[in-house]
Design a protein around this motif. Structure first.
Motif, mmCIF file in Angstrom:
data_model
loop_
_atom_site.group_PDB
_atom_site.id
_atom_site.type_symbol
_atom_site.label_atom_id
_atom_site.label_comp_id
_atom_site.label_asym_id
_atom_site.label_seq_id
_atom_site.Cartn_x
_atom_site.Cartn_y
_atom_site.Cartn_z
ATOM 1 N N SER A 1 -5.577 -7.000 2.449
ATOM 2 C CA SER A 1 -5.087 -6.041 3.429
ATOM 3 C C SER A 1 -3.772 -5.447 2.957
ATOM 4 O O SER A 1 -3.012 -6.084 2.227
ATOM 5 N N ILE A 2 -3.494 -4.227 3.406
ATOM 6 C CA ILE A 2 -2.321 -3.473 2.961
ATOM 7 C C ILE A 2 -1.619 -2.849 4.156
ATOM 8 O O ILE A 2 -2.266 -2.456 5.133
ATOM 9 N N ASP A 3 -0.301 -2.782 4.077
ATOM 10 C CA ASP A 3 0.490 -2.189 5.135
ATOM 11 C C ASP A 3 0.217 -0.689 5.242
ATOM 12 O O ASP A 3 0.016 -0.006 4.234
ATOM 13 N N THR A 4 0.258 -0.182 6.456
ATOM 14 C CA THR A 4 -0.020 1.233 6.705
ATOM 15 C C THR A 4 0.907 2.142 5.910
ATOM 16 O O THR A 4 0.469 3.126 5.297
ATOM 17 N N GLY A 5 2.203 1.815 5.886
ATOM 18 C CA GLY A 5 3.163 2.650 5.167
ATOM 19 C C GLY A 5 2.930 2.662 3.675
ATOM 20 O O GLY A 5 2.986 3.726 3.031
ATOM 21 N N LEU A 6 2.673 1.490 3.091
ATOM 22 C CA LEU A 6 2.408 1.415 1.656
ATOM 23 C C LEU A 6 1.115 2.148 1.315
ATOM 24 O O LEU A 6 1.027 2.844 0.291
#
Length: 454
Positions: A355-360
């Motif tokens: 999973s990845i952060d929305t901003g990144l």
């Protein structure tokens, strides 16, 4: 060599149902199959020449070059065998097919219709050419498999000449208005078409790959003459003896998308009840100087026998190379369609999916969103929906294209969580940490563990 028994070697270093099916077909046709793989293979040079173990008369090449980080090593192995024995799907042909843009160039130069495309090594030139492709354009890595590394890009999105360590290019999106997105896979062996299937994109996706859940439909008996000629010509131009040729129909006619030297059999057999394996076995046996009964080949093609073949060697008594070790936190390179960033990621064996952060995700151009998944967080019994996107993650020199979920991780220490889709390739050492400068150990308990729901 006459009409005696032919020893057919299938060069395949991975566990492959297709390889098993070909070897079983060789045996069923009265000849002898040999699986050329790590446990039983050696090549020796001495004063009397070159000696093969196992010794075979002819080789069918099924190396999965798109799945390895070092295709030149396996190409070298295939080239070694090609210099010694007759080979189906020779290394140069598989190298061309491996690189999707090289395939397009080869076909276009021979007059085979392919979608308009642009490969540029300079960022400015690639984005300058973006406007030539309309509102939406396909952006894909030159090397990829099972639909990984393929995106549909809108008019305002910028792109890079590379995604991770892969070259990438733009390709015109071919669609027919109002139709469920589909393409056509035609399986060619020698100069004949064994079968064909329409492949339909699954819900919430536009890619038709069976590995992504796409549906299939038999199309073997209603192929237009144009498609028959294009498919056989495409395989011949690339130089492949057997291949899955992917075509798509647009408003301006048919186009060849890809020519796949290691196309799977499962989807075609599901759609048409025809297995290509006996026809590949026949081609190899005849190349080795042997004979087969064509009626027997047709009979065998009605079954997809991918059980364990008699020639599959037992596991070698040797020390296996240990999996590469990575830390509980690890510095990785994460890439999207518009950029890359080096970040500290957390390893979480409890999470099925990365999973990845929305901003990144927004910063590197991870997207567009391809589907929605439901996950359960931590010990909670409730679940929530999250969008998922294709993401390329570089770990310890290896590159992984995964389908990652997007979430707001701004309140957590790590913008990227490595799930089992990546960690299955490594051994996690929980004592090792690579920490960011702003790491706060008191906040670590806020990290979530994810479990993907079936």
């Amino acid at each position: 060599m006459g009409t005696g028994s032919v020893r057919v070697g299938v060069l395949s270093l991975h566990s492959s149902k297709e390889t098993k099916a070909i070897l079983n077909a060789v045996d069923d046709l009265g000849h002898e199959g040999e699986w050329i793989r790590q446990e039983n293979t050696a090549i020796e040079i001495d004063s009397e020449g070159v000696h093969l173990e196992p010794d075979v008369d002819v080789i069918a090449n099924r190396l999965l070059l798109s799945n390895t980080g070092h295709p030149s090593e396996e190409l070298g192995l295939a080239t070694t065998y090609e210099s010694l024995r007759p080979m189906l799907n020779k290394p140069q042909a598989t190298l061309t097919a491996l690189h999707k843009f090289a395939t397009g160039v080869k076909l276009a130069d021979a007059g085979v219709p392919v979608p308009d495309a642009l490969l540029a090594l300079d960022n400015r030139r690639l984005n300058e050419g973006r406007g030539e492709f309309g509102e939406e354009v396909v952006y894909k890595t030159a090397i990829g498999t099972h639909g990984g590394g393929t995106w549909k890009i809108g008019p305002d999105e910028t792109v890079n000449p590379r995604v991770g360590n892969r070259q990438a290019f733009l390709q015109k999106l071919i669609e027919r208005d109002g139709e469920h997105h589909r393409d056509l896979r035609v399986y060619v062996v020698g100069d004949r078409i064994i079968g064909a299937m329409n492949r339909y994109a699954p819900e919430n996706d536009w890619r038709t790959n069976v590995a992504l859940g796409g549906d299939v439909e038999d199309a073997s008996d209603r192929l237009p003459d144009t498609v028959v000629e294009m498919a056989t010509t495409a395989a011949d131009v690339v130089g492949l003896d057997y291949a899955g040729v992917d075509l798509i129909e647009g408003e301006d006619g048919w186009f060849v998308l890809e020519v796949n030297p290691t196309a799977g059999f499962r989807g075609l057999y599901k759609a048409s009840n025809v297995s290509p394996a006996p026809y590949i076995a026949q081609l190899a046996i005849e190349l080795g100087g042997g004979e087969v009964d064509p009626e027997r080949v047709a009979d065998l093609s009605a079954t997809l026998d991918d059980s364990r073949p008699a020639s599959m060697p037992p596991e070698a008594e040797q020390i296996r190379e240990e999996a590469v070790s990575i830390g509980y936190t690890e510095e990785v390179l994460v890439s999207g369609t518009s950029g890359s960033r080096t970040v500290i990621a957390k390893s979480d064996t409890g999470a099925a999916r990365t999973s990845i952060d929305t901003g990144l995700a927004a910063e590197i151009g991870a997207g567009p969103i391809k589907s929605i998944t439901r996950v359960r967080s931590g010990s909670s019994k409730s679940s929530k929906s999250r969008p998922v996107v294709d993401l390329v993650v570089g770990v310890s020199g290896n590159q992984h294209t995964v389908t990652a979920s997007i979430e707001d991780r701004s309140h957590m220490d790590y913008a990227l969580l490595l799930g089992r889709d990546i960690l299955e390739n490594y051994q996690v050492d929980v004592r090792r940490r690579a920490e960011a400068e702003d790491y706060d150990p008191d906040r670590e308990e806020e990290e979530e563990e994810e479990e993907e729901l079936e």
